[in-house]
Design a protein around this motif. Structure first.
Motif, PDB file in Angstrom:
ATOM      1  N   ARG A 119     -36.786 -16.510 -24.063  1.00  0.00           N
ATOM      2  CA  ARG A 119     -35.939 -15.547 -24.765  1.00  0.00           C
ATOM      3  C   ARG A 119     -36.833 -14.379 -25.177  1.00  0.00           C
ATOM      4  O   ARG A 119     -38.052 -14.527 -25.350  1.00  0.00           O
ATOM      5  CB  ARG A 119     -35.256 -16.159 -25.985  1.00  0.00           C
ATOM      6  N   SER A 120     -36.244 -13.219 -25.339  1.00  0.00           N
ATOM      7  CA  SER A 120     -37.006 -12.036 -25.720  1.00  0.00           C
ATOM      8  C   SER A 120     -36.245 -11.251 -26.768  1.00  0.00           C
ATOM      9  O   SER A 120     -35.026 -11.381 -26.921  1.00  0.00           O
ATOM     10  CB  SER A 120     -37.278 -11.157 -24.492  1.00  0.00           C
ATOM     11  N   ALA A 121     -36.978 -10.438 -27.521  1.00  0.00           N
ATOM     12  CA  ALA A 121     -36.369  -9.648 -28.583  1.00  0.00           C
ATOM     13  C   ALA A 121     -37.320  -8.517 -28.958  1.00  0.00           C
ATOM     14  O   ALA A 121     -38.477  -8.479 -28.524  1.00  0.00           O
ATOM     15  CB  ALA A 121     -36.071 -10.519 -29.801  1.00  0.00           C
ATOM     16  N   PHE A 122     -36.816  -7.611 -29.785  1.00  0.00           N
ATOM     17  CA  PHE A 122     -37.635  -6.538 -30.354  1.00  0.00           C
ATOM     18  C   PHE A 122     -37.458  -6.551 -31.862  1.00  0.00           C
ATOM     19  O   PHE A 122     -36.370  -6.844 -32.368  1.00  0.00           O
ATOM     20  CB  PHE A 122     -37.227  -5.173 -29.798  1.00  0.00           C
ATOM     21  N   ALA A 123     -38.530  -6.257 -32.586  1.00  0.00           N
ATOM     22  CA  ALA A 123     -38.469  -6.199 -34.048  1.00  0.00           C
ATOM     23  C   ALA A 123     -39.044  -4.861 -34.494  1.00  0.00           C
ATOM     24  O   ALA A 123     -40.247  -4.611 -34.345  1.00  0.00           O
ATOM     25  CB  ALA A 123     -39.262  -7.343 -34.667  1.00  0.00           C
ATOM     26  N   LYS A 124     -38.204  -4.007 -35.008  1.00  0.00           N
ATOM     27  CA  LYS A 124     -38.634  -2.690 -35.479  1.00  0.00           C
ATOM     28  C   LYS A 124     -38.308  -2.541 -36.957  1.00  0.00           C
ATOM     29  O   LYS A 124     -37.168  -2.736 -37.366  1.00  0.00           O
ATOM     30  CB  LYS A 124     -37.937  -1.580 -34.687  1.00  0.00           C
ATOM     31  N   GLY A 125     -39.326  -2.222 -37.741  1.00  0.00           N
ATOM     32  CA  GLY A 125     -39.115  -2.014 -39.167  1.00  0.00           C
ATOM     33  C   GLY A 125     -38.831  -3.280 -39.936  1.00  0.00           C
ATOM     34  O   GLY A 125     -38.394  -3.222 -41.085  1.00  0.00           O
ATOM     35  N   ARG A 126     -39.112  -4.422 -39.352  1.00  0.00           N
ATOM     36  CA  ARG A 126     -38.848  -5.696 -40.019  1.00  0.00           C
ATOM     37  C   ARG A 126     -39.973  -6.686 -39.711  1.00  0.00           C
ATOM     38  O   ARG A 126     -39.748  -7.855 -39.454  1.00  0.00           O
ATOM     39  CB  ARG A 126     -37.490  -6.268 -39.600  1.00  0.00           C
ATOM     40  N   ALA A 127     -41.206  -6.154 -39.745  1.00  0.00           N
ATOM     41  CA  ALA A 127     -42.358  -6.964 -39.369  1.00  0.00           C
ATOM     42  C   ALA A 127     -43.407  -7.013 -40.482  1.00  0.00           C
ATOM     43  O   ALA A 127     -44.577  -7.230 -40.219  1.00  0.00           O
ATOM     44  CB  ALA A 127     -42.979  -6.410 -38.083  1.00  0.00           C
ATOM     45  N   GLY A 128     -42.979  -6.814 -41.727  1.00  0.00           N
ATOM     46  CA  GLY A 128     -43.915  -6.868 -42.839  1.00  0.00           C
ATOM     47  C   GLY A 128     -44.442  -5.498 -43.210  1.00  0.00           C
ATOM     48  O   GLY A 128     -44.363  -4.539 -42.444  1.00  0.00           O
ATOM     49  N   ALA A 129     -45.016  -5.400 -44.401  1.00  0.00           N
ATOM     50  CA  ALA A 129     -45.470  -4.118 -44.949  1.00  0.00           C
ATOM     51  C   ALA A 129     -46.793  -3.685 -44.350  1.00  0.00           C
ATOM     52  O   ALA A 129     -47.699  -4.496 -44.140  1.00  0.00           O
ATOM     53  CB  ALA A 129     -45.594  -4.222 -46.468  1.00  0.00           C
ATOM     54  N   LEU A 130     -46.917  -2.372 -44.086  1.00  0.00           N
ATOM     55  CA  LEU A 130     -48.155  -1.752 -43.635  1.00  0.00           C
ATOM     56  C   LEU A 130     -48.518  -0.647 -44.624  1.00  0.00           C
ATOM     57  O   LEU A 130     -47.665   0.161 -44.989  1.00  0.00           O
ATOM     58  CB  LEU A 130     -47.995  -1.158 -42.239  1.00  0.00           C
ATOM     59  N   ASP A 131     -49.779  -0.627 -45.043  1.00  0.00           N
ATOM     60  CA  ASP A 131     -50.210   0.364 -46.033  1.00  0.00           C
ATOM     61  C   ASP A 131     -50.975   1.494 -45.361  1.00  0.00           C
ATOM     62  O   ASP A 131     -52.007   1.270 -44.714  1.00  0.00           O
ATOM     63  CB  ASP A 131     -51.102  -0.293 -47.089  1.00  0.00           C
ATOM     64  N   LEU A 132     -50.477   2.707 -45.507  1.00  0.00           N
ATOM     65  CA  LEU A 132     -51.137   3.893 -44.988  1.00  0.00           C
ATOM     66  C   LEU A 132     -52.289   4.300 -45.907  1.00  0.00           C
ATOM     67  O   LEU A 132     -52.364   3.838 -47.050  1.00  0.00           O
ATOM     68  CB  LEU A 132     -50.125   5.035 -44.864  1.00  0.00           C
ATOM     69  N   PRO A 133     -53.203   5.148 -45.435  1.00  0.00           N
ATOM     70  CA  PRO A 133     -54.309   5.586 -46.296  1.00  0.00           C
ATOM     71  C   PRO A 133     -53.807   6.140 -47.619  1.00  0.00           C
ATOM     72  O   PRO A 133     -52.821   6.887 -47.677  1.00  0.00           O
ATOM     73  CB  PRO A 133     -54.991   6.671 -45.451  1.00  0.00           C
ATOM     74  N   GLY A 134     -54.512   5.758 -48.694  1.00  0.00           N
ATOM     75  CA  GLY A 134     -54.126   6.197 -50.029  1.00  0.00           C
ATOM     76  C   GLY A 134     -53.143   5.284 -50.725  1.00  0.00           C
ATOM     77  O   GLY A 134     -52.755   5.549 -51.865  1.00  0.00           O
ATOM     78  N   HIS A 135     -52.737   4.197 -50.047  1.00  0.00           N
ATOM     79  CA  HIS A 135     -51.755   3.279 -50.614  1.00  0.00           C
ATOM     80  C   HIS A 135     -52.267   1.841 -50.558  1.00  0.00           C
ATOM     81  O   HIS A 135     -53.000   1.475 -49.637  1.00  0.00           O
ATOM     82  CB  HIS A 135     -50.427   3.365 -49.874  1.00  0.00           C
ATOM     83  N   THR A 136     -51.855   1.047 -51.543  1.00  0.00           N
ATOM     84  CA  THR A 136     -52.128  -0.389 -51.554  1.00  0.00           C
ATOM     85  C   THR A 136     -50.809  -1.119 -51.771  1.00  0.00           C
ATOM     86  O   THR A 136     -49.752  -0.493 -51.934  1.00  0.00           O
ATOM     87  CB  THR A 136     -53.099  -0.768 -52.689  1.00  0.00           C
ATOM     88  N   TRP A 137     -50.880  -2.449 -51.814  1.00  0.00           N
ATOM     89  CA  TRP A 137     -49.647  -3.215 -52.023  1.00  0.00           C
ATOM     90  C   TRP A 137     -48.990  -2.889 -53.352  1.00  0.00           C
ATOM     91  O   TRP A 137     -47.774  -3.020 -53.501  1.00  0.00           O
ATOM     92  CB  TRP A 137     -49.911  -4.710 -51.914  1.00  0.00           C
ATOM     93  N   ARG A 138     -49.770  -2.418 -54.308  1.00  0.00           N
ATOM     94  CA  ARG A 138     -49.199  -2.081 -55.619  1.00  0.00           C
ATOM     95  C   ARG A 138     -48.287  -0.854 -55.565  1.00  0.00           C
ATOM     96  O   ARG A 138     -47.497  -0.610 -56.485  1.00  0.00           O
ATOM     97  CB  ARG A 138     -50.323  -1.849 -56.631  1.00  0.00           C
ATOM     98  N   ASP A 139     -48.399  -0.057 -54.501  1.00  0.00           N
ATOM     99  CA  ASP A 139     -47.573   1.148 -54.361  1.00  0.00           C
ATOM    100  C   ASP A 139     -46.250   0.870 -53.659  1.00  0.00           C
ATOM    101  O   ASP A 139     -45.391   1.756 -53.594  1.00  0.00           O
ATOM    102  CB  ASP A 139     -48.345   2.215 -53.581  1.00  0.00           C
TER     103      ASP A 139
END
Length: 389
Positions: free
Chosen positions: A319-339
Motif C-alpha cells: 500500500r502507498s500514501a502521502f503525508a503532507k503537513g502531518r508528520a510532526g513539528a519542524l523548527d526553523l532557525p530562531g525557533h524551539t519547541w517552546r515557540d
C-alpha cells in the motif's frame, strides 16, 4: 468528584490524556470521530500490520517512563541473527555497509558540541565539516523530519535528533511486539478500567464547555477553535508498505543518504505483523519542493530496488500514501519547541499533539503534551468544582 473533562480525539495523545485525567480521579469523556481509536498510530488489519506513521519508540525520555511505569508497552522485539546486521547506507548510488567517513567524524568528534538555535543546520555543519557532510547528515536524519530539505531547519533542532539516533552508544530504539497499534489497545483498555467513557463516531464541531483537551491534528484543532494562529512547519513524504517473500539480500534497515529516504523491516524484529514466510517493510521518501508525487514515488521505488532487490516479483501485499503537513513539528532557525502553539489555550482549553509546545519527536511530543494538558485540565476541573460548592 470534580467536574467532567472532555477530550476530543482518540489517538495516542488523547488516550494518554484520558488516562492521566482519570488517574487523578476526574470523570472523563473521550470523543473520537472515527469508528476506531488510534489516530496516526493506527495500523492496517492482520495479517499485514503496517502503520500509518512511526512504529518504534525511543527509551530515553519521559514518554517512555510514563508508558513503562504503567506496563503499557508490552513485550519488546529485536532482530535476530543475520537480520540484525543487514544494515545499509545508500550513498553515491551504491549500497554501502558504513556511512561516509565525514559523517562518522561529525558524530564522533562533535557529539559534545551544542548547536545554535538561530542558524540553519546546513550552514552550521558546512563551516567545520564541509557541505558534503552537512548534506549527508541532513539526509540521514530525514527519517525523523520527513523533510527533503532538513538542512534549512534550526541547527539545534536537527543536531539534537542526530545525537539521539546516531549517538556512538547503544541505541535507545525499542520495537514493541504488535507495533503502536498494540500500545493503543492497551491504552484504551487502561482508560476503560479507569472509567473513561469513549464515544466513537462522535465528531465534535464546537467546544462543549468545561475543561476540554483537543487532541487532534493541528489543522482540525485550528478549525474547531477558530484560531488561525494554530500552524507550524511540518514534513511532506511518500510512503510505501511492502510485504514480500524473503530473500537473503533484503536489508533490515537502510538510510538513503543521497535523497533522505529510509527503509526498515516491520517483521524481522516482530514476526507477528506478517504471515509466516513473508517479510513486511516500511519505506518513506521526503517530497521535494514543487516535486510531482509521481517523481517522489519513483525515487521511493528506486530505494526499494536497492533495499529489497527484485521486490516487484516477490510482492504479496503493498500500500502507498502521502503525508503532507502531518508528520510532526519542524523548527526553523530562531525557533524551539517552546515557540510552537501553546498547550494551554486559555478558558480551560488545552491542546495536545505532535506539533505543540512540548519536547521530543513526533509521537513523543503527543505523549508529553498529553501529560501536561491533563494536569492543567484536572486543576481547572477541581477549581470549577470548588467554585460550585
Amino acid at each position: 468528584m470534580s467536574k467532567e473533562i472532555t477530550i476530543v480525539g482518540g489517538g495516542l495523545g488523547g488516550l494518554v490524556a484520558a488516562i492521566a485525567c482519570a488517574e487523578a480521579g476526574t470523570r472523563v469523556t473521550l470523543h473520537e470521530a472515527h469508528a476506531t481509536l488510534g489516530g496516526r498510530a493506527r495500523a492496517s488489519g492482520a495479517p499485514y500490520i503496517a502503520h500509518e506513521g512511526a512504529h518504534v519508540f525511543y527509551a530515553d525520555g519521559p514518554h517512555w517512563t510514563w508508558l513503562t511505569s504503567r506496563g503499557l508497552t508490552g513485550p519488546l522485539g529485536r532482530p535476530k541473527g543475520r537480520d540484525a546486521i543487514r544494515m545499509g547506507f545508500l550513498y553515491g548510488g551504491r549500497m554501502r555497509r558504513l556511512p561516509p567517513a565525514g559523517f562518522v567524524r561529525l558524530m564522533m568528534l562533535g557529539r559534545g558540541r551544542e548547536a545554535p538555535v538561530d542558524q540553519d543546520f546546513f550552514t552550521w555543519v558546512s563551516r567545520t565539516h564541509g557541505a558534503e557532510t552537512a548534506q549527508v547528515a541532513a539526509n540521514a536524519i530525514s527519517v525523523v523530519t520527513l523533510d527533503a530539505d532538513t538542512g534549512r531547519l534550526s541547527a539545534a533542532f536537527v543536531w539534537e535528533l542526530l545525537r539521539r539516533v546516531f549517538a556512538p552508544s547503544p541505541p535507545a530504539v525499542r520495537w514493541v511486539i504488535g507495533g503502536w497499534q498494540a500500545v493503543i489497545g492497551r491504552l484504551a483498555a487502561r482508560a476503560r478500567e479507569l472509567g473513561v467513557r469513549m464515544e466513537l463516531k462522535s465528531r465534535i464541531t464546537e467546544l462543549p464547555g468545561g475543561p476540554t483537551i483537543v487532541a487532534t491534528e493541528l489543522s482540525s484543532a485550528r478549525a474547531l477553535l477558530g484560531d488561525t494562529s494554530l500552524s507550524w512547519e511540518s514534513g511532506n513524504c511518500a510512503m510505501l508498505d511492502l510485504a514480500v517473500h524473503p530473500d537473503p539480500r533484503d536489508r533490515f534497515i537502510c538510510w538513503d543518504l543521497d535523497s533522505g529516504g529510509f527503509h526498515e523491516s516491520y517483521s524481522m524484529q516482530d514476526p507477528t505483523v506478517a504471515p509466516p514466510g513473508e517479510t513486511l517493510f516500511q519505506l518513506d521518501m521526503p517530497v521535494r519542493q514543487d516535486e510531482h508525487r509521481r517523481d517522489a514515488r519513483a525515487r521511493l521505488e528506486a530505494l526499494a530496488d536497492q533495499a529489497v532487490p527484485g521486490w516487484r516479483e516477490r510482492t504479496t501485499w503493498q500500500r502507498s500514501a502521502f503525508a503532507k503537513g502531518r508528520a510532526g513539528a519542524l523548527d526553523l532557525p530562531g525557533h524551539t519547541w517552546r515557540d510552537r502553539p501553546a498547550i494551554d489555550r486559555g478558558d480551560d482549553v488545552y491542546l495536545v499533539g505532535d506539533m505543540v509546545a512540548a519536547p521530543g519527536m513526533r509521537g513523543e511530543i503527543s505523549i508529553n503534551s498529553a501529560v501536561k494538558a491533563a494536569a492543567g485540565a484536572v486543576r481547572a476541573a477541581s477549581k470549577a468544582t470548588r467554585s460550585a460548592l
